[in-house]
Design a protein around this motif. Structure first.
Motif, PDB file in Angstrom:
ATOM      1  N   LYS A   1       0.832  -1.199   0.000  1.00 24.94           N
ATOM      2  CA  LYS A   1       0.000   0.000   0.000  1.00 24.94           C
ATOM      3  C   LYS A   1       0.867   1.250   0.000  1.00 24.94           C
ATOM      4  N   ALA A   2       1.879   1.252   0.865  1.00 27.31           N
ATOM      5  CA  ALA A   2       2.732   2.438   1.019  1.00 27.31           C
ATOM      6  C   ALA A   2       3.440   2.813  -0.279  1.00 27.31           C
ATOM      7  N   PHE A   3       3.833   1.806  -1.066  1.00 30.19           N
ATOM      8  CA  PHE A   3       4.677   2.070  -2.234  1.00 30.19           C
ATOM      9  C   PHE A   3       4.021   1.651  -3.546  1.00 30.19           C
ATOM     10  N   GLU A   4       2.706   1.632  -3.578  1.00 32.17           N
ATOM     11  CA  GLU A   4       2.021   1.107  -4.761  1.00 32.17           C
ATOM     12  C   GLU A   4       2.290   1.930  -6.024  1.00 32.17           C
ATOM     13  N   ASP A   5       2.689   3.188  -5.881  1.00 28.27           N
ATOM     14  CA  ASP A   5       2.952   4.029  -7.050  1.00 28.27           C
ATOM     15  C   ASP A   5       4.435   4.154  -7.371  1.00 28.27           C
ATOM     16  N   ASN A   6       5.269   3.438  -6.643  1.00 26.75           N
ATOM     17  CA  ASN A   6       6.717   3.529  -6.848  1.00 26.75           C
ATOM     18  C   ASN A   6       7.179   2.761  -8.078  1.00 26.75           C
ATOM     19  N   LYS A   7       8.410   3.077  -8.475  1.00 25.98           N
ATOM     20  CA  LYS A   7       9.106   2.311  -9.516  1.00 25.98           C
ATOM     21  C   LYS A   7      10.136   1.419  -8.826  1.00 25.98           C
ATOM     22  N   PHE A   8      10.205   0.159  -9.248  1.00 21.57           N
ATOM     23  CA  PHE A   8      11.041  -0.823  -8.575  1.00 21.57           C
ATOM     24  C   PHE A   8      11.983  -1.515  -9.554  1.00 21.57           C
ATOM     25  N   TYR A   9      12.948  -2.216  -8.976  1.00 17.56           N
ATOM     26  CA  TYR A   9      13.733  -3.171  -9.746  1.00 17.56           C
ATOM     27  C   TYR A   9      13.858  -4.417  -8.876  1.00 17.56           C
ATOM     28  N   THR A  10      13.152  -5.465  -9.249  1.00 11.33           N
ATOM     29  CA  THR A  10      12.986  -6.644  -8.403  1.00 11.33           C
ATOM     30  C   THR A  10      13.631  -7.874  -9.023  1.00 11.33           C
ATOM     31  N   LEU A  11      13.651  -8.956  -8.262  1.00 17.35           N
ATOM     32  CA  LEU A  11      14.145 -10.229  -8.798  1.00 17.35           C
ATOM     33  C   LEU A  11      13.344 -10.674 -10.023  1.00 17.35           C
ATOM     34  N   PRO A  12      12.004 -10.662  -9.987  1.00 13.33           N
ATOM     35  CA  PRO A  12      11.274 -11.022 -11.212  1.00 13.33           C
ATOM     36  C   PRO A  12      11.617 -10.123 -12.399  1.00 13.33           C
TER      37      PRO A  12
ATOM     38  N   LEU B   1      23.997   3.040  -4.022  1.00 17.58           N
ATOM     39  CA  LEU B   1      23.489   3.536  -2.741  1.00 17.58           C
ATOM     40  C   LEU B   1      24.207   4.786  -2.263  1.00 17.58           C
ATOM     41  N   SER B   2      25.501   4.871  -2.478  1.00 21.19           N
ATOM     42  CA  SER B   2      26.266   6.008  -1.962  1.00 21.19           C
ATOM     43  C   SER B   2      25.829   7.326  -2.581  1.00 21.19           C
ATOM     44  N   TYR B   3      25.252   7.278  -3.781  1.00 21.71           N
ATOM     45  CA  TYR B   3      24.823   8.503  -4.453  1.00 21.71           C
ATOM     46  C   TYR B   3      23.715   9.214  -3.671  1.00 21.71           C
ATOM     47  N   ILE B   4      22.949   8.452  -2.879  1.00 19.86           N
ATOM     48  CA  ILE B   4      21.866   9.051  -2.088  1.00 19.86           C
ATOM     49  C   ILE B   4      22.432  10.087  -1.122  1.00 19.86           C
ATOM     50  N   LEU B   5      23.608   9.814  -0.563  1.00 23.51           N
ATOM     51  CA  LEU B   5      24.235  10.780   0.337  1.00 23.51           C
ATOM     52  C   LEU B   5      24.706  12.015  -0.423  1.00 23.51           C
ATOM     53  N   GLU B   6      25.158  11.834  -1.643  1.00 24.18           N
ATOM     54  CA  GLU B   6      25.614  12.975  -2.444  1.00 24.18           C
ATOM     55  C   GLU B   6      24.465  13.896  -2.805  1.00 24.18           C
ATOM     56  N   MET B   7      23.243  13.368  -2.829  1.00 23.93           N
ATOM     57  CA  MET B   7      22.074  14.178  -3.167  1.00 23.93           C
ATOM     58  C   MET B   7      21.705  15.130  -2.030  1.00 23.93           C
ATOM     59  N   GLU B   8      22.126  14.790  -0.806  1.00 25.28           N
ATOM     60  CA  GLU B   8      21.730  15.589   0.355  1.00 25.28           C
ATOM     61  C   GLU B   8      22.600  16.839   0.487  1.00 25.28           C
TER      62      GLU B   8
ATOM     63  N   GLN C   1      19.512   2.276  -8.777  1.00 25.13           N
ATOM     64  CA  GLN C   1      19.893   1.314  -9.814  1.00 25.13           C
ATOM     65  C   GLN C   1      20.885   1.910 -10.804  1.00 25.13           C
ATOM     66  N   LYS C   2      20.815   3.208 -10.976  1.00 20.76           N
ATOM     67  CA  LYS C   2      21.714   3.863 -11.925  1.00 20.76           C
ATOM     68  C   LYS C   2      23.040   4.268 -11.282  1.00 20.76           C
ATOM     69  N   GLU C   3      22.952   4.792 -10.044  1.00 18.79           N
ATOM     70  CA  GLU C   3      24.139   5.395  -9.432  1.00 18.79           C
ATOM     71  C   GLU C   3      24.688   4.653  -8.223  1.00 18.79           C
TER      72      GLU C   3
END
Length: 621
Positions: free
Chosen positions: A301-312, A614-621, A610-612
């Motif tokens: 419910k919380a993330f129903e509109d998100n974009k994902f990259y999953t195992l399937p 996990l560490s890129y998230i800190l660079e965004m801040e 997926q593109k950059e």
């Protein structure tokens, strides 16, 4: 000169309306077993009610009694629901439970089993008020004009006092608020505010563990051992690890799973569930996404509109077809809406199946497996298929004809017997399913993956704990409760491997990618490939206080009052208590991983990760 706010009759009336609420607060907190915090936390909750009464007294005179009654009914209803919820989940009903009202139908038997007659006593004072009101023994309530001028100052004073108590809690717990340090009333208020608030990224904590998260792995061991095979994943309802290779009255509980583990399989024996508020649905979410479930509501419910990259989705990029099977309504846990964004092309739910045999909350596992065969034969290979079983769901009801284990003496007619009978049934039907796959030439070129979704028997229930402690011959504690089997059966592989590295459902995606020979950069997900890591780590959330974790050697249970020094930890091998300070680094890592995951998901940042990385998230801040 003394200011007369209220007459004696009015004071009597107000006491009837409010003292009942105060008593209910103490009773609710006693049920929650707050411990040393009992009186201080209860006092702070009573202060909150007094502040609410002050606001009510500022209303129009004709509305005061009606508002007092409505508040009393509301609090009584909340405590009634809290009592049922706490008896099963050992926490208070979260605000997002509103979203889950639509999920109650299929699990109504489970909900009804939680009701106790004593919970109805929360409404006793309302009955008394109604009787007194009928006999006209309740005076009108109004505050004098002078009194109304004083009330705002009194309200400000008690708000300041309550804020100081809450500030002290914040300091003592480093901002970890729980029902056990806020109390029932204040926690619900906090939960409501937090539900709509956006949690910021704790940059200092995340930076401290980024070297661990932004890892690089060689992925040598086991890479591609099942490449291009069909994948059949069975997420088994309430399947805990203690039943593996365990007998009762000289009868194996899971003979089929035991045989799978013994030949052509990899068995992860230190694997743990990490579900959130969505339980079964969160088990599949964390397994497929390698990010933690939502802290605020069920993830689908919380993330129903998100974009994902999953195992399937990763396997679809390799030419796989994807399909999911579930013997309940398609909209249960919002699966119908979110499965396309999870990479599931075809979803077969109860609406597309024959409801020929219903057990518990849905289609029997045996019928689900049998009816799935025609669907599997009809989709292009290789395929990724995902099964969600149901028959072993709480309260573990199953027809007598399926109760094949002879259980006597102390365990007969107990919840443990009910549980073991449903698990034995599940095990048998997995064996029948494998036979069907062999008959249809779908076995040899497939792998069969089985893992439990979450615990079924809660150690915090006194009766359950006594039964399991006796049955296992050792204390039934959190590490045993949360441990679930994870089995990867690869026909004709010659494998017989047991992995003892601690892992959790967050590690499912990278581990499966490695086994299937598909490259997955380690810094794009939070989980680890369990075949190529030595430092296992499992963070827990929601059903334990945030900061709890399990690694290869120890388990750390963060105190439910949020105070680190009050926590527990012990060595998994010796069962001996260890110094809490040895767990500080793991505690910080658990908080950082969960915070980072929540931040990424609530801001829909998976495409950027997926593109950059996990560490890129800190660079965004």
């Amino acid at each position: 000169m003394r200011i007369k706010f209220l007459s004696k009759d009015q004071i009597y009336t107000i006491c009837l309306y409010s003292v009942g609420i105060f008593i209910k607060i103490f009773v609710m907190h006693r049920m929650m077993e707050l411990g040393d915090n009992y009186f201080l936390v209860s006092l702070n909750n009573i202060i909150t009610i007094v502040a609410l009464l002050c606001i009510i007294f500022m209303c129009r005179e004709r509305d005061i009694k009606k508002t007092l009654l409505l508040v009393n009914i509301l609090i009584s209803g909340i405590f009634f629901i809290d009592s049922m919820y706490h008896s099963h989940f050992f926490t208070l009903t979260p605000i997002h439970g509103i979203y889950q009202l639509g999920q109650l139908g299929p699990v109504s038997n489970s909900v009804i089993s939680l009701i106790r007659p004593g919970y109805c006593l929360f409404f006793l004072d309302i009955l008394i008020l109604w009787i007194f009101s009928k006999k006209k023994k309740l005076s009108p309530v109004y505050i004098s004009l002078k009194g109304k001028k004083v009330l705002p100052f009194f309200l400000i004073a008690i708000i300041i006092f309550s804020s100081l108590l809450t500030y002290k809690t914040n300091i003592d717990t480093e901002g970890i608020f729980t029902p056990y340090n806020l109390g029932a009333i204040n926690y619900h208020a906090y939960d409501l505010i937090n539900f709509f608030a956006k949690n910021p990224l704790d940059i200092d904590r995340v930076e401290a563990i980024m070297e661990i998260l932004d890892k690089e792995e060689d992925n040598n061991k086991g890479f591609g051992i099942a490449k291009d095979r069909n994948v059949i994943v069975i997420q088994a309802e309430s399947l805990q690890n203690f039943v593996i290779n365990k007998k009762i009255n000289d009868q194996s509980i899971t003979p089929v799973l035991n045989q799978l583990i013994d030949k052509d399989s990899i068995y992860f024996s230190q694997y743990y569930e990490q579900v959130g508020w969505g339980n079964t649905s969160d088990a599949e979410f964390i397994s497929h996404n390698s990010f933690y479930p939502s802290l605020k509501t069920f993830s689908y419910k919380a993330f129903e509109d998100n974009k994902f990259y999953t195992l399937p989705m990763l396997l679809k990029d390799q030419g796989y077809s994807t399909i999911a099977f579930h013997g309940n309504q398609g909209d249960f846990w919002n699966r119908e809406n979110i499965y396309p964004s999870q990479g599931i092309d075809k979803y077969v739910s109860l609406e597309q199946l024959e409801g020929e045999e219903m057990i518990g909350i849905g289609l029997s596992d045996g019928s689900l497996f049998e009816q799935s065969i025609d669907f599997l034969k009809g989709i292009p290979q290789p395929f990724y298929s995902f099964f969600i079983t149901l028959t072993s769901h709480h309260p573990f009801e199953i027809d007598h004809k399926y109760r094949e284990i002879g259980i006597q003496d102390d365990y007969r007619d107990t919840i443990l017997e009910d549980y073991l009978q449903t698990i034995h049934y599940l095990d048998r039907e997995i064996g029948n399913f494998i036979d069907l796959l062999k008959e249809e030439d779908l076995y040899d070129n497939s792998i069969i993956v089985i893992y439990g979704d979450h615990e079924g028997l809660d150690m915090r229930d006194e009766e359950t704990n006594e039964l399991l402690t006796s049955f296992l011959g050792k204390p039934y504690e959190e590490d045993e409760m949360f441990k679930i089997p994870f089995i990867v059966h690869i026909p004709d592989s010659g494998l017989k491997k047991r992995v003892i590295t601690a892992g959790g459902q967050i590690d499912f995606f990278p581990t499966m990618a490695n086994i299937l020979g598909v490259d997955l950069e380690a810094n794009k997900v939070l989980g680890q490939d369990l075949l190529n890591t030595k430092d296992g780590f499992v963070a827990k959330q929601v059903h334990l206080t945030k900061g709890s974790f399990i690694d290869n050697d120890k388990i750390f249970i963060m105190s439910n009052d949020g105070v680190f020094e009050n926590s527990r930890a012990w060595n998994l091998l010796t069962r001996e208590a260890i110094d809490i300070e040895e767990c500080r680094e793991g505690y910080e890592r658990a908080l950082a991983e969960i915070n980072l995951s929540e931040y990424i998901l609530h801001n829909d940042l998976i495409p950027i990760v997926q593109k950059e990385g996990l560490s890129y998230i800190l660079e965004m801040e």
